[in-house]
Design an enzyme around this catalytic site. Structure first.
Site, PDB file in Angstrom:
ATOM      1  CB  SER A  61      54.425  42.852  16.508  1.00 52.56           C
ATOM      2  OG  SER A  61      53.426  43.340  17.377  1.00 52.56           O
ATOM      3  CB  SER A  62      53.981  41.661  21.129  1.00 53.33           C
ATOM      4  OG  SER A  62      52.655  42.173  21.004  1.00 53.33           O
ATOM      5  N   GLY A  63      53.153  39.063  22.209  1.00 50.37           N
ATOM      6  CA  GLY A  63      52.113  38.351  22.950  1.00 50.37           C
ATOM      7  C   GLY A  63      51.660  37.037  22.337  1.00 50.37           C
ATOM      8  CB  SER A  65      35.750  45.954  20.835  1.00 48.33           C
ATOM      9  OG  SER A  65      36.568  45.424  21.874  1.00 48.33           O
ATOM     10  CE  LYS A  66      39.177  41.377  22.281  1.00 51.23           C
ATOM     11  NZ  LYS A  66      39.918  40.773  21.171  1.00 51.23           N
ATOM     12  CG  ASP A 115      46.445  48.885  10.541  1.00 47.62           C
ATOM     13  OD1 ASP A 115      45.375  48.373  10.941  1.00 47.62           O
ATOM     14  OD2 ASP A 115      46.807  50.031  10.866  1.00 47.62           O
ATOM     15  N   GLY A 130      48.518  40.184  14.041  1.00 50.58           N
ATOM     16  CA  GLY A 130      49.094  40.717  15.287  1.00 50.58           C
ATOM     17  C   GLY A 130      50.185  39.836  15.870  1.00 50.58           C
ATOM     18  CE1 TYR A 168      40.206  44.397  24.639  1.00 52.55           C
ATOM     19  CE2 TYR A 168      39.138  43.280  26.471  1.00 52.55           C
ATOM     20  CZ  TYR A 168      40.036  43.276  25.421  1.00 52.55           C
ATOM     21  OH  TYR A 168      40.767  42.134  25.147  1.00 52.55           O
ATOM     22  CB  SER A 216      36.599  36.763  22.215  1.00 51.72           C
ATOM     23  OG  SER A 216      35.738  37.648  22.868  1.00 51.72           O
TER      24      SER A 216
HETATM   25  N1  LIG Z   1      46.435  40.459  27.463  1.00 60.95           N
HETATM   26  C1  LIG Z   1      45.219  40.554  27.911  1.00 60.95           C
HETATM   27  O1  LIG Z   1      44.980  41.039  29.025  1.00 60.95           O
HETATM   28  C2  LIG Z   1      44.093  40.031  27.073  1.00 60.95           C
HETATM   29  C3  LIG Z   1      42.960  39.547  27.711  1.00 60.95           C
HETATM   30  C4  LIG Z   1      41.917  39.041  26.948  1.00 60.95           C
HETATM   31  C5  LIG Z   1      42.007  39.057  25.559  1.00 60.95           C
HETATM   32  N2  LIG Z   1      43.127  39.561  24.951  1.00 60.95           N
HETATM   33  C6  LIG Z   1      43.160  39.571  23.488  1.00 60.95           C
HETATM   34  O2  LIG Z   1      44.220  38.768  23.043  1.00 60.95           O
HETATM   35  C7  LIG Z   1      44.647  39.235  21.757  1.00 60.95           C
HETATM   36  C8  LIG Z   1      46.175  39.320  21.736  1.00 60.95           C
HETATM   37  O3  LIG Z   1      46.591  40.269  22.674  1.00 60.95           O
HETATM   38  P1  LIG Z   1      47.891  40.049  23.553  1.00 60.95           P
HETATM   39  O4  LIG Z   1      47.439  39.724  24.910  1.00 60.95           O
HETATM   40  O5  LIG Z   1      48.824  39.121  22.886  1.00 60.95           O
HETATM   41  O6  LIG Z   1      48.465  41.554  23.578  1.00 60.95           O
HETATM   42  P2  LIG Z   1      49.623  42.260  22.719  1.00 60.95           P
HETATM   43  O7  LIG Z   1      50.933  41.674  23.051  1.00 60.95           O
HETATM   44  O8  LIG Z   1      49.421  43.726  22.900  1.00 60.95           O
HETATM   45  O9  LIG Z   1      49.304  41.876  21.207  1.00 60.95           O
HETATM   46  C9  LIG Z   1      48.377  42.569  20.423  1.00 60.95           C
HETATM   47  C10 LIG Z   1      48.827  42.465  18.982  1.00 60.95           C
HETATM   48  O10 LIG Z   1      47.830  43.098  18.156  1.00 60.95           O
HETATM   49  C11 LIG Z   1      48.536  43.935  17.260  1.00 60.95           C
HETATM   50  N3  LIG Z   1      47.704  45.009  16.744  1.00 60.95           N
HETATM   51  C12 LIG Z   1      47.149  46.068  17.414  1.00 60.95           C
HETATM   52  N4  LIG Z   1      46.482  46.842  16.550  1.00 60.95           N
HETATM   53  C13 LIG Z   1      46.614  46.277  15.319  1.00 60.95           C
HETATM   54  C14 LIG Z   1      46.159  46.598  14.031  1.00 60.95           C
HETATM   55  N5  LIG Z   1      45.415  47.699  13.792  1.00 60.95           N
HETATM   56  N6  LIG Z   1      46.467  45.769  12.999  1.00 60.95           N
HETATM   57  C15 LIG Z   1      47.218  44.665  13.194  1.00 60.95           C
HETATM   58  N7  LIG Z   1      47.708  44.317  14.396  1.00 60.95           N
HETATM   59  C16 LIG Z   1      47.404  45.108  15.439  1.00 60.95           C
HETATM   60  C17 LIG Z   1      49.724  44.463  18.027  1.00 60.95           C
HETATM   61  O11 LIG Z   1      50.670  44.933  17.108  1.00 60.95           O
HETATM   62  P3  LIG Z   1      51.534  46.276  17.272  1.00 60.95           P
HETATM   63  O12 LIG Z   1      52.828  45.813  17.879  1.00 60.95           O
HETATM   64  O13 LIG Z   1      51.690  46.783  15.892  1.00 60.95           O
HETATM   65  O14 LIG Z   1      50.752  47.207  18.155  1.00 60.95           O
HETATM   66  C18 LIG Z   1      50.153  43.174  18.729  1.00 60.95           C
HETATM   67  O15 LIG Z   1      50.919  42.382  17.865  1.00 60.95           O
HETATM   68  C19 LIG Z   1      43.922  40.561  21.516  1.00 60.95           C
HETATM   69  O16 LIG Z   1      42.833  40.349  20.646  1.00 60.95           O
HETATM   70  C20 LIG Z   1      43.438  40.940  22.896  1.00 60.95           C
HETATM   71  O17 LIG Z   1      42.270  41.745  22.846  1.00 60.95           O
HETATM   72  C21 LIG Z   1      44.166  40.037  25.684  1.00 60.95           C
END
Ligand SMILES: NC(=O)c1ccc[n+]([C@@H]2O[C@H](COP(=O)([O-])OP(=O)(O)OC[C@H]3O[C@@H](n4cnc5c(N)ncnc54)[C@H](OP(=O)(O)O)[C@@H]3O)[C@@H](O)[C@H]2O)c1
Length: 272
Positions: free
Chosen positions: A11-13, A150-151, A54, A9, A147, A132
Site C-alpha cells: 500500500s505504500s513505501g 522483531s527484526k 493482512d 505490504g 522493533y 529486515s
Molecule cells: N522506513 C524505515 O525507516 C525502515 C527502516 C528499516 C526497515 N524498514 C522495513 O521496511 C519494510 C517496509 O517499510 P516501509 O519503509 O516501506 O514503510 P511503510 O510505508 O510504512 O510500509 C509498510 C507496509 O507494511 C504494511 N503493513 C503493516 N502491517 C501489516 C499487516 N499486518 N499485514 C500486511 N501489511 C501490513 C503497511 O500497510 P498498511 O497501509 O495497511 O498499514 C505498508 O504497506 C518494513 O518491513 C519495515 O520494517 C523500514
C-alpha cells in the site's frame, strides 16, 4: 516466460515502489495489502494483480497465496516486506502492542514462508527475500527494543532456515535498510506511553526529535533499495545479507569493530 513476485505490504513505501518497479521490468506482480479497496495505482497496471492480505491473518495468508498461484501459475519470489514499528519504553508497552510488533514483523514472514513452501517444493525451488533493517543486526537508538527484537528474530529465522531449504533449492535473502525517502514508516510508529510514568519522557523526547529532524540525505533512496531487491530476485546478486546505504554500513562496521560494551556506551552517549 515472465517471472512472478508476490509482495506483502504494497500500500505504500518500499512495497509499492517494488511492485511498480518489477512490473516495469516485465515481471508479474501479486501485490498484496490490507486495504485493496483503497488502491488506485497498482490496480491499473496490466501485469499486477492486487489481493487482500493482512500477514497476521492465517485465513487471508492461505487465501492470498492460493489466489496468486491461481492467477499466475508459478510464484518465483516472495518479498516479505510488510512491517511496522513500535517504539517507546518496554515498561510502558501494552500487551497488545508487544504481541502486534512480533505478529507483523516476525510471525508475518513465518506465515508467508510456511504458506509458500509447498508451492516452492512442487516447483523445485523459489526465493524468499525478507525485508529486515540494520536494526535487525545492531541497535542504534534507545526505546527501540521491540522493533529490534522483531527484526533480530527475523534475522535468526532467515539464517536458521538456510540449512533446511538449501537442499530444496529454495533461496533466502535479507535486505538491511534504514529509513527510506519514500515511506510512511515513521508516521506509522506506535509509541508506548503512560502518563503516570514520566521517567522515560526525556529520552522519548530526544528520540522523537531525532526522528523528526533526520536529514533526508541520510535516508536511503527507495529506488536504490528496490534495485537491490531486483538484483537478488534475478540472481544478479547472491548476497545473503544486503546492507543498504552509508548510514547502515557505517553503523554495522562500527558494531563489528568494537567490543559490545564500548558500542553500547557509544550509542547511549548520543542520548545522554
Ligand atoms: N522506513 C524505515 O525507516 C525502515 C527502516 C528499516 C526497515 N524498514 C522495513 O521496511 C519494510 C517496509 O517499510 P516501509 O519503509 O516501506 O514503510 P511503510 O510505508 O510504512 O510500509 C509498510 C507496509 O507494511 C504494511 N503493513 C503493516 N502491517 C501489516 C499487516 N499486518 N499485514 C500486511 N501489511 C501490513 C503497511 O500497510 P498498511 O497501509 O495497511 O498499514 C505498508 O504497506 C518494513 O518491513 C519495515 O520494517 C523500514
Amino acid at each position: 516466460m515472465s517471472k512472478t513476485i508476490f509482495i506483502t505490504g504494497t500500500s505504500s513505501g518500499l512495497g509499492k515502489a517494488s511492485a511498480r518497479f518489477f512490473a516495469e521490468q516485465g515481471w508479474n506482480v501479486a501485490a498484496t495489502m490490507r486495504t485493496p479497496e483503497n488502491e488506485t495505482e497498482l490496480t491499473k497496471l496490466d501485469n499486477v494483480r492486487v489481493f487482500k492480505l493482512d500477514v497476521t491473518n492465517l485465513d487471508q495468508v492461505q487465501q492470498a497465496t492460493q489466489q496468486a498461484i491461481d492467477a499466475f501459475g508459478t510464484i518465483d519470489v516472495v518479498l516479505n516486506n510488510a512491517g511496522m514499528g513500535t517504539y517507546g519504553a518496554l515498561e510502558l508497552a501494552t500487551e497488545e502492542a508487544i504481541d502486534w510488533q512480533f505478529a507483523v514483523n516476525t510471525r508475518g514472514p513465518i506465515n508467508m514462508i510456511r504458506a509458500f513452501l509447498p508451492h516452492f517444493r512442487a516447483n523445485g525451488g523459489g526465493m524468499f527475500i525478507n525485508v529486515s533493517s540494520f536494526m535487525g543486526l545492531t541497535t542504534a537508538v534507545p526505546l527501540g527494543s521491540l522493533y529490534n527484537m522483531s527484526k533480530f528474530a527475523l534475522e535468526g529465522l532467515t539464517e536458521g532456515l538456510y540449512y533446511e531449504l538449501k537442499p530444496l533449492n529454495i533461496e533466502l535473502r535479507l535486505i538491511e535498510q534504514g529509513g527510506s525517502t519514500d515511506n510512511n514508516f515513521a508516521n506509522g510508529i506506535t509509541w508506548n506511553t503512560n502518563p503516570d510514568i514520566t521517567v522515560y519522557d526525556k529520552l522519548t523526547d530526544k528520540l522523537k526529535q531525532l526522528m523528526n529532524s533526520t536529514d533526508s540525505s541520510l535516508r536511503d533512496d527507495t529506488l536504490t533499495i528496490v534495485r537491490e531487491v531486483y538484483k537478488l530476485a534475478t540472481g544478479e546478486s547472491t548476497t545473503f545479507r544486503t546492507v543498504i546505504g552509508d548510514v547502515g554500513n557505517q553503523l554495522i562496521s562500527m558494531r563489528n569493530a568494537m567490543p559490545i560494551n564500548d558500542y553500547l556506551e557509544k550509542i547511549a552517549s548520543n542520548f545522554a
